[in-house]
Design a protein around this motif. Structure first.
Motif, PDB file in Angstrom:
ATOM      1  N   GLU A  64       2.798   1.512  -3.505  1.00  0.00           N
ATOM      2  CA  GLU A  64       1.999   1.604  -4.730  1.00  0.00           C
ATOM      3  C   GLU A  64       0.865   2.621  -4.650  1.00  0.00           C
ATOM      4  O   GLU A  64       0.412   3.115  -5.676  1.00  0.00           O
ATOM      5  CB  GLU A  64       1.401   0.233  -5.080  1.00  0.00           C
ATOM      6  N   LYS A  65       0.384   2.871  -3.449  1.00  0.00           N
ATOM      7  CA  LYS A  65      -0.849   3.656  -3.351  1.00  0.00           C
ATOM      8  C   LYS A  65      -0.695   5.007  -2.662  1.00  0.00           C
ATOM      9  O   LYS A  65      -1.669   5.738  -2.561  1.00  0.00           O
ATOM     10  CB  LYS A  65      -1.927   2.859  -2.586  1.00  0.00           C
ATOM     11  N   THR A  66       0.481   5.302  -2.140  1.00  0.00           N
ATOM     12  CA  THR A  66       0.591   6.588  -1.443  1.00  0.00           C
ATOM     13  C   THR A  66       1.508   7.545  -2.195  1.00  0.00           C
ATOM     14  O   THR A  66       2.317   7.146  -3.021  1.00  0.00           O
ATOM     15  CB  THR A  66       1.160   6.432  -0.008  1.00  0.00           C
ATOM     16  N   VAL A  67       1.342   8.800  -1.846  1.00  0.00           N
ATOM     17  CA  VAL A  67       2.176   9.848  -2.432  1.00  0.00           C
ATOM     18  C   VAL A  67       3.631   9.615  -2.037  1.00  0.00           C
ATOM     19  O   VAL A  67       4.547   9.746  -2.851  1.00  0.00           O
ATOM     20  CB  VAL A  67       1.693  11.226  -1.935  1.00  0.00           C
ATOM     21  N   PHE A  68       3.830   9.221  -0.784  1.00  0.00           N
ATOM     22  CA  PHE A  68       5.190   8.950  -0.317  1.00  0.00           C
ATOM     23  C   PHE A  68       5.858   7.863  -1.177  1.00  0.00           C
ATOM     24  O   PHE A  68       7.017   7.980  -1.561  1.00  0.00           O
ATOM     25  CB  PHE A  68       5.142   8.540   1.159  1.00  0.00           C
ATOM     26  N   VAL A 125       0.834  -1.203   0.000  1.00  0.00           N
ATOM     27  CA  VAL A 125       0.000   0.000   0.000  1.00  0.00           C
ATOM     28  C   VAL A 125       0.869   1.253   0.000  1.00  0.00           C
ATOM     29  O   VAL A 125       0.656   2.176  -0.784  1.00  0.00           O
ATOM     30  CB  VAL A 125      -0.958   0.000   1.218  1.00  0.00           C
ATOM     31  N   ARG A 128       5.210   7.083  -4.293  1.00  0.00           N
ATOM     32  CA  ARG A 128       5.553   7.712  -5.579  1.00  0.00           C
ATOM     33  C   ARG A 128       6.866   8.462  -5.469  1.00  0.00           C
ATOM     34  O   ARG A 128       7.711   8.419  -6.349  1.00  0.00           O
ATOM     35  CB  ARG A 128       4.486   8.755  -5.951  1.00  0.00           C
ATOM     36  N   HIS A 129       6.986   9.181  -4.350  1.00  0.00           N
ATOM     37  CA  HIS A 129       8.174  10.007  -4.179  1.00  0.00           C
ATOM     38  C   HIS A 129       9.428   9.165  -4.063  1.00  0.00           C
ATOM     39  O   HIS A 129      10.496   9.565  -4.531  1.00  0.00           O
ATOM     40  CB  HIS A 129       8.000  10.925  -2.966  1.00  0.00           C
ATOM     41  N   TYR A 148       9.967   6.356  -5.631  1.00  0.00           N
ATOM     42  CA  TYR A 148      10.299   6.015  -7.019  1.00  0.00           C
ATOM     43  C   TYR A 148      10.919   7.217  -7.744  1.00  0.00           C
ATOM     44  O   TYR A 148      11.870   7.070  -8.507  1.00  0.00           O
ATOM     45  CB  TYR A 148       9.049   5.569  -7.784  1.00  0.00           C
TER      46      TYR A 148
END
Lengths: 492, 324
Positions: B194-198, B191, B200-201, B203
Motif C-alpha cells: 500500500e505504501k511503496t512504489v514497488f 506497508v 504500486r507497480h 498493481y
C-alpha cells in the motif's frame, strides 16, 4: 438496386458519427466507400452488418424495408462483412472453419467430414480458389486466410460483401489475386462494398464511389469521372478552425536525431530529427508504421538497425525505462489498452511513470503525492469527483488528460503523442492543443502522430509523411496542406 | 457540465453510494464479524481466550503463505508451489541442523534462502520462458516436493535441539510466537503493497502489463521480486512448521497449503485476473477460514464434511464481491 440506405443518423454518447447519410448498391457492383479516419465509414457498415442500430433512417433491401437487429440477422439477409482482423480458428482446417457453427452431421450425431470437405472443394472450385480444404488455417498466409473468410461468406449465400480495407494486410501479389477474385464475384452477381484508403486501388475494380466526411455524405458518383487527386480533395476539403493556439516558440538545438531506423515489415530506413521548441507531426494512413516507429523509438520494441542521437550523443534505448530516463514521454494511441491501468484511480495513474517525484526511499509520500496531483488536476482542468476517483468513471477527454498529465509530472523533454485527441470532444481537444503549444514553448519538444490532418496542420512546425513504412517526405510552411499530405500518404 | 460529472452522478444518492463503497471495500470484514457473532452464539466456548489463541495459532502458517500469495495474485499470477516450497525449505532447515549440525540461526537463513531461490526460479521461468504462472509453478510444485522426498526417502527428519521448538510453541507477552510472526509479516506486507512504489507497480503490472511497461516500469523486476516474496513467505511457514514438531515430514508437510492460501486470498476479495485486491482482505479471508474450521470442530461436525462448507464459502465470497 439491391440495397438502399436513406437518411441514416447515428450518435455515440452525444457525438454524431453519422448525419443523414445515404448509400446504395446495385446488383453486381463494386462500390468504393472512402473518407478520412473517423468520417463514419465503419459505423455505416456496422449498421449494415447489424452491429449498431441506426438512430434514424431506413434500410431497403431488395425492395423491402428491413430492420437489421443483429449480426446473425444481417447474415441471414445475405450480408457478410470481411473484417480486417479475421475470425478464423487457426488449428482447424479450411473446411472446418467454413462450416463452423453449421457442422453437417450424419444421423444428427457424427460429424460428416467427407461431406463438408467435398462441399468446400466444390465451393472453392466454383470461384477458382486454389486451396486444400484439409489444410490447417495456421499454415496459410494472411492472404489465403482472407480468401477462406470470403469463401465462408459465400458459403452462406452472401449477396452483399463488405470488405474493410482488405489489402491493408496483403502483399502486392496477394492483393492482385484478390482483385481478380473481386472481378469474378462481380460477374456472378455479388455486390461488394469496398472500403480502402488506397485510392489507386479503386480505379481497377470499383464502379461507383461514395465519399463521407465528418459523418456526412459528400457525394456518390461514377468513379470514372474522378481523379485520385479530386477524391483526396473531396475527402479532406475542410477549413481550419480557430482551435489552434498560436505557436511561435523559438526553435533551439537538436534534441533527437534518428537515422536509418528499421524494423521490417513495419518501417524501414526512417530518418528524422526534432529540435527544442518544435512541434513535429507524423502523418500517414493507418498501417503506415507511425505507431510502430514511435514504440520502437521509445524502447518498447526492438529496432533491427539504425541510430538514435539524443542531444547529439548516440544512445541505445533498449526499454521504456531507459527512454524515460533520457527524458522521453509517450502518450499512446490506445488509452484503455496501453495508456491507463483501468483498475487504478486517477492519482495512481497520474504518478505511475514518475515514482521518484512522489516517494522517498521507495515509500510513497501520500500528502506530497496528492499535492502534485491536485496541481495537475487544476492546471489541466480535469473533471473528476475526486483525485481518488476510479479512472474508468472519467470521460474519454478527461482520461486522455490524465494520460498526458502522467508525462508532465515526469521530467519529460520530448513528448511523443500518438493520436492525442482520438475520440474526445471539442473542448478537451482545444485544451490539449494549448497544452502541447505551451509545452513546446518551454523549450521542450513534441512529436504528434495523428490521422487528423487539420490537427497536424494547425499545430506543427514540420510534418513528416509516412507511406507503407517509409518516410515519403517532410512538409512545412506553404507546402504543408491537406492535399499535399494526402497525396504523399496515399503514395501518389 | 462535463461528461465526467454526468457519468459519476449516475448513482441515485450519496447514501447508497457510500453504502456501495463500504461494501466493496469491507464486505469481507462484515462477513467475518457476522461469522464470529454466529460462532459465539452457537458455542459458548468460542470466545474463550484459549480458543481464540488456538484459532490464531492454527491459521498462522497458511496465513503467512496467503500474504505472499496475495502479491503474486495481484500481479496477475498465481503460485501453486508454496506448499512444496515449504516442504523443501523445511527439509533444508532440518538437514542443516541434523546432518550438518549447523547452528539454528544459520539453518533458518539457509531455509529462507532456499525459499527465495525457488521463487527466483519461478519468476525467471514465467518472465524469460513466457510460461503462464499456473504451469510454471505447477512444475515447481512437483519438483520441490520430489527433491524433499528424495532427500529423506519420503520420511521425516527430526531435530535434537529442543531450543528450536521454542519458535513454534512458546509465547511472547501471552501471544504465541507464530501469531506474532504472522502479524509482523502482515504489517510488512501491508506497508509494501500500500505504501511503496514497488507495491504500486505490482498493481499496475497486474492491471495492465502493457501500460505498466510503457510507463517505464520494469515488469521483469516486479515479477521476479513478487515470486521471491512468495517463496520467502513459504520458507517462513517452513520455519514455524518444522519448529512446532522439531521435525519435517517430507510427504505431508505443506500438503495442499497452496489451495488454502489461494482460497483465503480469493475470499479476501482479490481478483484472480490481477490488479485488484487488498492485503487486509487476505487477513480476514484467513481468519474466516480459521474460525469456520474451529467452530465446526467445536460443534463436532465431521472433518470430512468441512471441505463442503469451505467450498461453498469460496463460491459465496466470489459471488458477493462480483462487481461490474
Amino acid at each position: 438496386m439491391i440495397l438502399e440506405m436513406k437518411g441514416i443518423s447515428k450518435a455515440f454518447y452525444g457525438v454524431k458519427a453519422l448525419q443523414d447519410v445515404a448509400f446504395d448498391l446495385r446488383k453486381g457492383e463494386v462500390h468504393a466507400l472512402v473518407g478520412e479516419n473517423g468520417a463514419g465509414k465503419s459505423t455505416l457498415m456496422k449498421i449494415l452488418a447489424g452491429i449498431h442500430a441506426p438512430d434514424e433512417g431506413e434500410i431497403v433491401l431488395g425492395g423491402k424495408p428491413v430492420a437489421i437487429g443483429s449480426p446473425h440477422q444481417s447474415q441471414k439477409l445475405g450480408i457478410s462483412i470481411i473484417h480486417q482482423e479475421l475470425n478464423l480458428i487457426p488449428h482447424m482446417s479450411v473446411a472446418e472453419n467454413l462450416f463452423l457453427g453449421r457442422e453437417q452431421t450424419i444421423a444428427g450425431l457424427f460429424s460428416n467430414k467427407k461431406g463438408m470437405v467435398s462441399q468446400t472443394k466444390h465451393l472453392l472450385d466454383q470461384f477458382g480458389l486454389k486451396l486444400n480444404p484439409n489444410e490447417l488455417i495456421a499454415r496459410l498466409s494472411i492472404g489465403e486466410r482472407q480468401i477462406v473468410e470470403i469463401a465462408k461468406a459465400l458459403s452462406m449465400d452472401a449477396e452483399i460483401l463488405i470488405m474493410d480495407e482488405p489489402t491493408a494486410v496483403l502483399e502486392e501479389r496477394e492483393a492482385n489475386q484478390l482483385f481478380e477474385l473481386i472481378r469474378r464475384f462481380k460477374r456472378q452477381g455479388v455486390s461488394i462494398v469496398y472500403i480502402s484508403h488506397r485510392l489507386h486501388e479503386l480505379k481497377g475494380i470499383c464502379d461507383r464511389i461514395t465519399i463521407l466526411r465528418d459523418g456526412r455524405h459528400v457525394t456518390t458518383t461514377e468513379l470514372d469521372g474522378l481523379s485520385e487527386r479530386e477524391i483526396a480533395n473531396l475527402m479532406v476539403g475542410r477549413e481550419l478552425k480557430e482551435m489552434y493556439p498560436v505557436h511561435s516558440g523559438e526553435i533551439g538545438e537538436e534534441l533527437l536525431k534518428v537515422e536509418g531506423l528499421t524494423r521490417s515489415p513495419h518501417f524501414e530506413d526512417v530518418d528524422f530529427h526534432v529540435r527544442r521548441g518544435e512541434i513535429v507531426g507524423f502523418a500517414g494512413l493507418i498501417g503506415a508504421g507511425r505507431t510502430e516507429l514511435m514504440r520502437t523509438l521509445f524502447g518498447d520494441w526492438k529496432a533491427e538497425r539504425g541510430s538514435v542521437y539524443w542531444k547529439g550523443e548516440t544512445v541505445r534505448i533498449r526499454n521504456p525505462e531507459e527512454a524515460v530516463k533520457l527524458g522521453l514521454g509517450f502518450a499512446t494511441e490506445d488509452r484503455k489498452g496501453t495508456g491507463l491501468v483501468m483498475e487504478m484511480n486517477l492519482t495512481r495513474n497520474m504518478t505511475l511513470a514518475n515514482p521518484a517525484k512522489i516517494s522517498r526511499w521507495n515509500l510513497i509520500r501520500s500528502r506530497h503525492e496528492s499535492r502534485v496531483v491536485m496541481e495537475k488536476i487544476q492546471e489541466m482542468n480535469i473533471k473528476a469527483s475526486s483525485p481518488a476517483a476510479p479512472i474508468k468513471n472519467l470521460s474519454g477527454g478527461n482520461q486522455q488528460k490524465v494520460v498526458i498529465a502522467k508525462w508532465l509530472v515526469s521530467e519529460t523533454e520530448l513528448f511523443i503523442m500518438d493520436e492525442p485527441t482520438r475520440g474526445i470532444d471539442v473542448g478537451a481537444r482545444s485544451e490539449i492543443y494549448n497544452l502541447i503549444v505551451r509545452f513546446a514553448a518551454e523549450g521542450k519538444a513534441v512529436i504528434v502522430v495523428s490521422s487528423e490532418l487539420p490537427e497536424l496542420l494547425g499545430l506543427c512546425d514540420r510534418i513528416y509523411v509516412m507511406h507503407r513504412g517509409r518516410l515519403k517526405g517532410e512538409l512545412s510552411g506553404e507546402e504543408a496542406n491537406e492535399q499535399n499530405i494526402m497525396a504523399m500518404a496515399t503514395g501518389l | 457540465m462535463s461528461a465526467a460529472t454526468e457519468t459519476e452522478s449516475k448513482s441515485p444518492s450519496t447514501g447508497m453510494r457510500l453504502g456501495k463503497v463500504l461494501w466493496d471495500q469491507y464486505s469481507v470484514i462484515f462477513a467475518f464479524v457476522v461469522l464470529v457473532a454466529l460462532a459465539a452464539v452457537l458455542n459458548e466456548h468460542f470466545l474463550d481466550i484459549g480458543n481464540i489463541t488456538n484459532v490464531l495459532r492454527q491459521v498462522s502458517i497458511v496465513g503467512i503463505l496467503s500474504l505472499g500469495m496475495t502479491f503474486v495474485i495481484i500481479l496477475g499470477g498465481i503460485d501453486l508451489s508454496v506448499g512444496s516450497v515449504l516442504a523443501f525449505s523445511g527439509t533444508v532447515i532440518m538437514a542443516a541442523q541434523v546432518t550438518y549440525e549447523l547452528p539454528i540461526w544459520l539453518s533458518i537463513v539457509l531455509g529462507l534462502v532456499a525459499g527465495a531461490l525457488l521463487g527466483i526460479i519461478n519468476g525467471f521461468v514465467i518472465t524469460y520462458g513466457k510460461i503462464t504462472a499456473f504451469i510454471a509453478t505447477l512444475a515447481m510444485m512437483t519438483i520441490a516436493r520430489s527433491l524433499a522426498l528424495y532427500y529423506a526417502d519420503a520420511g521425516a527428519i527430526s531435530g535434537f535441539d529442543s531450543s528450536y521448538s521454542k519458535i513454534g510453541n512458546e509465547y511472547m507477552a501471552g501471544i504465541p510466537i507464530p501469531v506474532l510472526i504472522f502479524g509482523g509479516i502482515f504489517i510488512l506486507s501491508y506497508v509494501v503493497l500500500e505504501k511503496t512504489v514497488f507495491g504500486r507497480h505490482i498493481y499496475a503490472v497486474g492491471g495492465n502489463t502493457q501500460a505498466a511497461r510503457l510507463s517505464a516500469i520494469s515488469v521483469f523486476k516486479v515479477t521476479i521480486l513478487s515470486y521471491v516474496i512468495c517463496g520467502i513467505t513459504a520458507a517462513i511457514g517452513a520455519v514455524i512448521e518444522t519448529s512446532r514438531l522439531n521435525s519435517i515430514s517430507t510427504s505431508s508437510s505443506g500438503h495442499m497449503y497452496e489451495l488454502d492460501a489461494i482460497a483465503a486470498v480469493i475470499i479476501g476479495g482479490t481478483s484472480l485476473s490481477g490488479g485488484r485486491g487488498r492485503i487486509v482482505g487476505t487477513l480476514f479471508g484467513v481468519l474466516i477460514l480459521g474460525v469456520l474450521s474451529n467452530i465446526m470442530n467445536l460443534l463436532n461436525i465431521s472433518p470430512y464434511l468441512q471441505g463442503v462448507v469451505k467450498g461453498l464459502i469460496i463460491i459465496a465470497a466470489v459471488l458477493l464481491q462480483k462487481r461490474d
